[in-house]
Design a protein around this motif. Structure first.
Motif, PDB file in Angstrom:
ATOM      1  N   VAL A 702       0.862  -1.165  -0.063  1.00 20.82           N
ATOM      2  CA  VAL A 702       0.011   0.032  -0.005  1.00 20.82           C
ATOM      3  C   VAL A 702       0.694   1.276   0.062  1.00 20.82           C
ATOM      4  CG1 VAL A 702      -1.534   1.600   1.341  1.00 20.82           C
ATOM      5  CG2 VAL A 702      -1.986  -1.113   1.131  1.00 20.82           C
ATOM      6  N   LYS A 703       1.970   1.247   1.118  1.00 20.78           N
ATOM      7  CA  LYS A 703       2.768   2.518   0.978  1.00 20.78           C
ATOM      8  C   LYS A 703       3.473   2.580  -0.216  1.00 20.78           C
ATOM      9  CE  LYS A 703       6.207   4.516   4.052  1.00 20.78           C
ATOM     10  NZ  LYS A 703       7.090   4.876   2.999  1.00 20.78           N
ATOM     11  N   ARG A 704       3.880   1.515  -0.844  1.00 23.25           N
ATOM     12  CA  ARG A 704       4.707   1.935  -2.442  1.00 23.25           C
ATOM     13  C   ARG A 704       3.800   2.194  -3.367  1.00 23.25           C
ATOM     14  NH1 ARG A 704       9.482  -2.665  -3.107  1.00 23.25           N
ATOM     15  NH2 ARG A 704      10.335  -2.495  -0.904  1.00 23.25           N
ATOM     16  N   ILE A 705       2.460   1.770  -3.527  1.00 19.75           N
ATOM     17  CA  ILE A 705       1.419   2.250  -4.531  1.00 19.75           C
ATOM     18  C   ILE A 705       1.101   3.668  -4.281  1.00 19.75           C
ATOM     19  CG2 ILE A 705      -0.575   1.881  -5.219  1.00 19.75           C
ATOM     20  CD1 ILE A 705      -0.569  -1.130  -4.395  1.00 19.75           C
ATOM     21  N   VAL A 706       0.896   4.224  -2.863  1.00 21.71           N
ATOM     22  CA  VAL A 706       0.479   5.423  -2.828  1.00 21.71           C
ATOM     23  C   VAL A 706       1.720   6.437  -2.944  1.00 21.71           C
ATOM     24  CG1 VAL A 706      -0.016   7.267  -0.782  1.00 21.71           C
ATOM     25  CG2 VAL A 706      -1.029   4.693  -1.248  1.00 21.71           C
ATOM     26  N   GLU A 707       3.010   5.893  -2.809  1.00 26.12           N
ATOM     27  CA  GLU A 707       4.236   6.781  -2.935  1.00 26.12           C
ATOM     28  C   GLU A 707       4.394   6.989  -4.553  1.00 26.12           C
ATOM     29  OE1 GLU A 707       7.317   5.263  -0.515  1.00 26.12           O
ATOM     30  OE2 GLU A 707       6.506   6.575   1.192  1.00 26.12           O
ATOM     31  N   ARG A 708       4.163   5.966  -5.323  1.00 23.88           N
ATOM     32  CA  ARG A 708       4.389   5.874  -6.788  1.00 23.88           C
ATOM     33  C   ARG A 708       3.432   6.836  -7.415  1.00 23.88           C
ATOM     34  NH1 ARG A 708       5.005   0.866 -10.327  1.00 23.88           N
ATOM     35  NH2 ARG A 708       5.823   2.517 -11.680  1.00 23.88           N
ATOM     36  N   HIS A 709       2.157   7.267  -6.632  1.00 22.44           N
ATOM     37  CA  HIS A 709       1.429   8.127  -7.267  1.00 22.44           C
ATOM     38  C   HIS A 709       1.559   9.461  -6.607  1.00 22.44           C
ATOM     39  CE1 HIS A 709      -0.848   4.522  -8.374  1.00 22.44           C
ATOM     40  NE2 HIS A 709      -1.590   5.490  -9.194  1.00 22.44           N
ATOM     41  N   GLY A 710       2.674   9.770  -5.726  1.00 18.22           N
ATOM     42  CA  GLY A 710       3.101  11.130  -5.355  1.00 18.22           C
ATOM     43  C   GLY A 710       2.095  11.493  -4.326  1.00 18.22           C
ATOM     44  N   GLY A 711       1.355  10.392  -3.321  1.00 22.18           N
ATOM     45  CA  GLY A 711       0.717  10.804  -2.405  1.00 22.18           C
ATOM     46  C   GLY A 711       1.441  10.168  -1.080  1.00 22.18           C
ATOM     47  N   THR A 712       0.487  10.387   0.301  1.00 17.88           N
ATOM     48  CA  THR A 712       1.016   9.983   1.573  1.00 17.88           C
ATOM     49  C   THR A 712      -0.047   8.937   2.160  1.00 17.88           C
ATOM     50  OG1 THR A 712      -0.064  11.887   2.494  1.00 17.88           O
ATOM     51  CG2 THR A 712       2.325  12.196   1.860  1.00 17.88           C
ATOM     52  N   VAL A 713       0.560   8.162   3.021  1.00  8.91           N
ATOM     53  CA  VAL A 713      -0.553   7.272   3.578  1.00  8.91           C
ATOM     54  C   VAL A 713       0.003   7.279   5.237  1.00  8.91           C
ATOM     55  CG1 VAL A 713       1.245   5.386   3.325  1.00  8.91           C
ATOM     56  CG2 VAL A 713      -1.249   4.991   3.912  1.00  8.91           C
ATOM     57  N   GLY A 714      -1.110   7.143   5.997  1.00  9.40           N
ATOM     58  CA  GLY A 714      -0.841   7.043   7.408  1.00  9.40           C
ATOM     59  C   GLY A 714      -1.856   6.475   8.036  1.00  9.40           C
ATOM     60  N   ALA A 715      -1.769   5.702   9.286  1.00  8.01           N
ATOM     61  CA  ALA A 715      -2.765   5.123  10.036  1.00  8.01           C
ATOM     62  C   ALA A 715      -2.926   5.698  11.400  1.00  8.01           C
ATOM     63  CB  ALA A 715      -2.470   3.848  10.087  1.00  8.01           C
ATOM     64  N   GLU A 716      -3.931   5.576  12.200  1.00  8.71           N
ATOM     65  CA  GLU A 716      -4.398   5.812  13.566  1.00  8.71           C
ATOM     66  C   GLU A 716      -5.270   4.724  14.141  1.00  8.71           C
ATOM     67  OE1 GLU A 716      -6.790   9.534  13.297  1.00  8.71           O
ATOM     68  OE2 GLU A 716      -5.184  10.582  12.509  1.00  8.71           O
ATOM     69  N   GLY A 717      -4.968   4.410  15.371  1.00 10.54           N
ATOM     70  CA  GLY A 717      -5.769   3.282  16.107  1.00 10.54           C
ATOM     71  C   GLY A 717      -5.623   3.250  17.358  1.00 10.54           C
ATOM     72  N   ARG A 718      -6.407   2.509  18.150  1.00  5.98           N
ATOM     73  CA  ARG A 718      -6.361   2.111  19.284  1.00  5.98           C
ATOM     74  C   ARG A 718      -6.794   0.698  19.485  1.00  5.98           C
ATOM     75  NH1 ARG A 718      -5.178   5.944  23.000  1.00  5.98           N
ATOM     76  NH2 ARG A 718      -5.323   8.150  22.415  1.00  5.98           N
ATOM     77  N   PRO A 719      -6.033   0.062  20.640  1.00  3.02           N
ATOM     78  CA  PRO A 719      -6.532  -1.493  20.455  1.00  3.02           C
ATOM     79  C   PRO A 719      -7.767  -1.719  20.908  1.00  3.02           C
ATOM     80  CG  PRO A 719      -4.296  -1.117  21.811  1.00  3.02           C
ATOM     81  CD  PRO A 719      -4.900   0.170  21.389  1.00  3.02           C
ATOM     82  N   GLY A 720      -8.762  -2.541  20.336  1.00  5.12           N
ATOM     83  CA  GLY A 720      -9.964  -2.831  20.609  1.00  5.12           C
ATOM     84  C   GLY A 720     -10.827  -1.813  20.095  1.00  5.12           C
ATOM     85  N   GLU A 721     -10.598  -0.718  19.539  1.00  6.01           N
ATOM     86  CA  GLU A 721     -11.202   0.259  19.091  1.00  6.01           C
ATOM     87  C   GLU A 721     -11.251   0.721  17.597  1.00  6.01           C
ATOM     88  OE1 GLU A 721     -10.584   3.962  21.079  1.00  6.01           O
ATOM     89  OE2 GLU A 721     -10.563   3.012  23.188  1.00  6.01           O
ATOM     90  N   GLY A 722     -10.581  -0.116  17.078  1.00  5.98           N
ATOM     91  CA  GLY A 722     -10.562  -0.088  15.320  1.00  5.98           C
ATOM     92  C   GLY A 722      -9.427   0.746  14.867  1.00  5.98           C
ATOM     93  N   ALA A 723      -9.371   1.021  13.687  1.00  2.00           N
ATOM     94  CA  ALA A 723      -8.087   1.801  12.980  1.00  2.00           C
ATOM     95  C   ALA A 723      -8.720   2.440  11.978  1.00  2.00           C
ATOM     96  CB  ALA A 723      -7.223   0.794  12.652  1.00  2.00           C
ATOM     97  N   THR A 724      -7.916   3.700  11.559  1.00  5.82           N
ATOM     98  CA  THR A 724      -8.321   4.518  10.207  1.00  5.82           C
ATOM     99  C   THR A 724      -7.125   4.405   9.396  1.00  5.82           C
ATOM    100  OG1 THR A 724     -10.054   5.628  11.724  1.00  5.82           O
ATOM    101  CG2 THR A 724      -9.086   6.738   9.534  1.00  5.82           C
ATOM    102  N   PHE A 725      -7.155   4.490   8.213  1.00  7.11           N
ATOM    103  CA  PHE A 725      -6.162   4.509   7.438  1.00  7.11           C
ATOM    104  C   PHE A 725      -6.379   5.574   6.398  1.00  7.11           C
ATOM    105  CE2 PHE A 725      -5.536   0.333   8.779  1.00  7.11           C
ATOM    106  CZ  PHE A 725      -4.036   0.016   9.049  1.00  7.11           C
ATOM    107  N   ARG A 726      -5.534   6.601   6.104  1.00  5.78           N
ATOM    108  CA  ARG A 726      -5.636   7.560   5.427  1.00  5.78           C
ATOM    109  C   ARG A 726      -4.541   7.592   4.231  1.00  5.78           C
ATOM    110  NH1 ARG A 726      -7.432   9.817  10.529  1.00  5.78           N
ATOM    111  NH2 ARG A 726      -9.541  10.772  10.372  1.00  5.78           N
ATOM    112  N   PHE A 727      -5.174   8.052   3.015  1.00 11.93           N
ATOM    113  CA  PHE A 727      -4.047   8.296   1.917  1.00 11.93           C
ATOM    114  C   PHE A 727      -4.796   9.181   1.050  1.00 11.93           C
ATOM    115  CE2 PHE A 727      -7.420   5.134   0.773  1.00 11.93           C
ATOM    116  CZ  PHE A 727      -7.519   5.272  -0.533  1.00 11.93           C
TER     117      PHE A 727
END
Length: 737
Positions: A702-727
């Protein structure tokens, strides 16, 4: 006696004496009596007129002082706002509202449209303010007009909170030229300043003309120097004033006899912009018998001119009604002569005034042109039709290392190294006749150095009797030409270096690709041997091996299979980095729904609520973006396996610039925030492989695909509360070149 000037009394008397000898004494007595009446009436009227004019002057001075005091009260209000900022670093919106409410603007200052604060911000400070307001739950602070500028002065507070005043929040006052001038002057001079006349809006269809008062607010007191004041400026307290209401409020208790108009003269001369004028029945007076007076007011960096007028005849008649009887006795005999004299005097005055204005205009125009020639840093010369120099400025003499006297009379083209090109000179003068013409020439200095000049020809008229055909500007552009040559050479060198590095990188990529395939082939051969012999050993000698031995064999086979899967994952990630990138507009919502449909077919027993926001669009490689969403949504699908009411959301976010932002959110297992940096590394896993299977390659892809398109990717999360991936992905296909 002024009224009789220009009349030939001897001629009139000569014509009258011949036919009217019998009425000579009567006529003399009549003339004498009329003369006595006129002298008496004139003296009495003059005394009363002087008294009325003195009252008129006193009234105008009083009105001017009332207007000055009214503006001074607004300065006190603005200074009060500055004091509030001195006691609090930046008052909150509630504190500012409390301060303005205490002033009771509607009752005490009806001509003040409101009282506001505009901070002085650079780009980073503006962004920080916007983030603070958004984090405080005040919404996104939008600055108008949009665009990138060095500094901003947007309205942050403006009270009272009427509908019209709320619409002003976010307006960048510093971007408006008229407001900018007053704000910069207030900042640099540490003084209250007002603007030139402005259109402040409409009131029941009536355009509201007025001015805006600015008071600077500094951090840590008032700095002593100009640079310190600019660095310490925090913002401005400002108050827009409706001029019609301003005059009405300032003079509400004054009984006026004089009509008033207010002109803003700025720092110039002559007629200025009208800020205020009384309505037609007062402002329409214009006879020569009117009292007229102009009172200048220097107010907060502007020059106001108060024009007063009053009907002298009406004022005089009110004071001395007995004069009318005296005037009536002599008006019949003197009316014709008075009218003729008045017309002649007025015609002469107008003629003299126009002649003086024309002469002054010509002198000013001539002076401006001479000063522009003399003090210009660019060489200038006036040429005649043959190309000879009629006049030259000192800058041109410095360029040719001579004096202006030596230049006058010489041929202009003779000073250049290509002076013998007669065809060139003819083309230049032909082009000048059609309009502005630019060309480049060369000349050699006394030391033999070759210099380059840019010439700009423009046709100009000369005075009567002069043979002036054109004005030429000579600018030394040698350094610019040399810099351009150096830039071109550097550009060619850089292109050669880029081509060399590209070839080296291409060769390295080919070698890396060959190495990856070679390693995968060499690794898989022993893996197949291990897996095959382990399977044969388990099948043929199962009865000779105990339960522990069979468990060992199963583990060996499982490890060999996992190694084979890891080799496949590495090859897949390598293909992601090497495959050619084909950009095209994509429907992100459609691709996300296709990925979800594939997951539902693969695991029909799972019940997961998936929400895909419609209308998500971006630009990218269709196969790679499908792989990206397959990994992100697949991860969310996998890690919500143990969640009650599993839910996945795919949506977009607001993002400035050329990138479109998206997010994939789930309510699954989540992860610890301190390990977020390890998510996108190959083979990094944050969960037990027995609970959630995988190879640790998906997010790295995922990181390589986003960077090849000139974008950025990041993640936020907490144990047991789910996660959010932004790109982010590009909004549009980048233009070629």
């Amino acid at each position: 006696m002024r009224l009789l000037r220009g009349i030939d009394l001897d001629s009139i008397g000569a014509r009258l004496r011949a036919p009217l000898h019998g009425y000579t004494l009567s006529l003399l007595a009549l003339v004498a009596s009329l003369l006595l009446v006129w002298l008496y009436w004139s003296n009495a009227r003059q005394r009363e007129l002087n008294a009325v004019q003195a009252e008129f002057a006193a009234e105008t001075d009083a009105i001017a002082e009332l207007l000055r005091q009214r503006l001074a009260s607004y300065e006190l209000v603005a200074r009060g706002g500055v004091s509030l900022f001195a006691s609090v670093d930046r008052p909150s919106a509630g504190q500012w509202q409390g301060y303005v409410d205490a002033l009771n603007i509607a009752a005490s200052y009806p001509d003040m449209l409101g009282l506001g604060y505009a901070p002085y911000l650079d780009r980073s400070e503006l962004q920080a303010l916007q983030l603070d307001m958004r984090d405080a739950g005040q919404g996104f602070y939008v600055v108008r007009p949009s665009g990138v500028r060095a500094n901003y002065g947007p309205v942050l507070y403006f009270e009272p909170r009427t509908e019209a005043n709320r619409a002003v929040i976010g307006n960048d006052l510093f971007a408006d030229p008229l407001r900018h001038a007053a704000m910069a002057s207030a900042r640099d001079d540490d003084a209250v300043r007002i603007t030139a006349p402005l259109q402040l809006g409409e009131d029941s269809g009536r355009p509201v003309t007025g001015v805006v008062m600015f008071a600077p607010v500094y951090r840590f007191g008032t700095p002593a120097t100009l640079s310190a004041r600019r660095a310490a400026l925090q913002g401005w307290i400002y108050a827009p004033l409706d001029m019609s209401e301003f005059v009405a409020s300032a003079l509400h208790s004054t009984r006026r006899h004089a009509a008033l108009s207010v002109r803003d003269g700025g720092s110039g001369q002559g007629e200025g912009t009208v800020l205020y004028a009384d309505h037609a029945e007062l402002a329409g007076r214009g006879s020569e018998s009117d009292f007229r007076r102009t009172v200048p007011l220097e107010l907060y960096g502007r020059r106001w001119e108060l024009d007063f007028s009053a009907d002298a005849g009406t004022a005089l008649a009110a004071r001395t009604p007995e004069l009318r009887m005296t005037l009536g006795a002599g008006i019949i005999a003197s009316l014709l002569l008075f009218g003729v004299a008045l017309v002649l005097a007025r015609t002469e005055s107008l003629a003299e005034r126009k002649a003086a204005l024309l002469a002054e205009s010509y002198q000013r125009s001539e002076l401006r042109f001479r000063n522009a020639m003399r003090f210009s840093a660019i060489g200038k010369a006036l040429l005649d039709r043959r190309g000879a120099i009629v006049d030259a400025n000192p800058a041109l003499a410095a360029i040719f290392d001579t004096s202006t006297d030596a230049l006058v009379g010489s041929m202009f083209g003779a000073h250049f190294s290509d002076a013998g090109d007669e065809a060139r000179r003819s083309r230049e003068f032909a082009a000048v006749a059609e309009g502005v013409f630019r060309t480049t020439r060369q000349w050699r200095t006394a030391g033999g150095e070759l210099r380059h000049a840019q010439l700009t020809y423009a046709p100009v008229p000369g005075e009567i009797g002069q043979d002036v055909a054109s004005l030429v500007q000579v600018e030394d552009i040698t350094e610019r030409v040399l810099a351009h040559a150096r830039e071109q050479a550097l550009h060619r060198t850089l292109e050669a270096r880029v081509a060399l590095r590209t070839r080296e990188l291409t060769h390295a990529n080919h070698e890396l690709e060959s190495f990856a395939y070679s390693v995968s082939h060499d690794l898989r051969a022993p893996l197949r041997t291990i897996e095959g012999f382990s399977r044969l050993l388990g099948e043929r000698y199962a009865d000779k091996i105990d339960e522990v031995g069979r468990d060992y064999l199963a583990r060996v086979r499982k490890a060999a299979g996992r190694m084979d899967d890891l080799i496949d994952a590495l090859l897949k990630m390598s293909r992601v980095s090497r495959s050619p990138l084909t950009l095209a507009p994509l429907d992100i919502s459609r691709i996300a729904r296709e990925v979800v449909a594939e997951l539902r077919i693969a695991q029909p027993q799972r019940h997961v609520e998936v929400e895909v926001e419609p209308g998500l669009r971006a630009v990218g490689d269709a196969a790679l973006v499908h792989n990206l969403l397959q990994n992100l949504i697949g991860n969310a699908w996998k890690f919500t396996a143990g969640a009650d009411n599993a839910r996945i959301v795919v949506g977009g976010e607001d993002a400035p610039g050329e990138q479109a932002a998206f997010h994939v959110t789930d309510n699954g297992a989540g992860f610890s925030p301190e390990y977020a940096g390890k998510l996108f590394r190959p083979f990094q896993r944050l969960h037990n492989p027995e609970q959630f299977e995988g190879h640790g390659i998906g997010l790295a892809s995922v990181k390589r695909i986003v960077e090849r398109h000139g974008g950025t990717v990041g993640a936020e999360g907490r144990p047991g509360e789910g996660a959010t991936f932004r790109f982010t992905l590009p909004r549009e296909v980048a233009a070629a070149g």
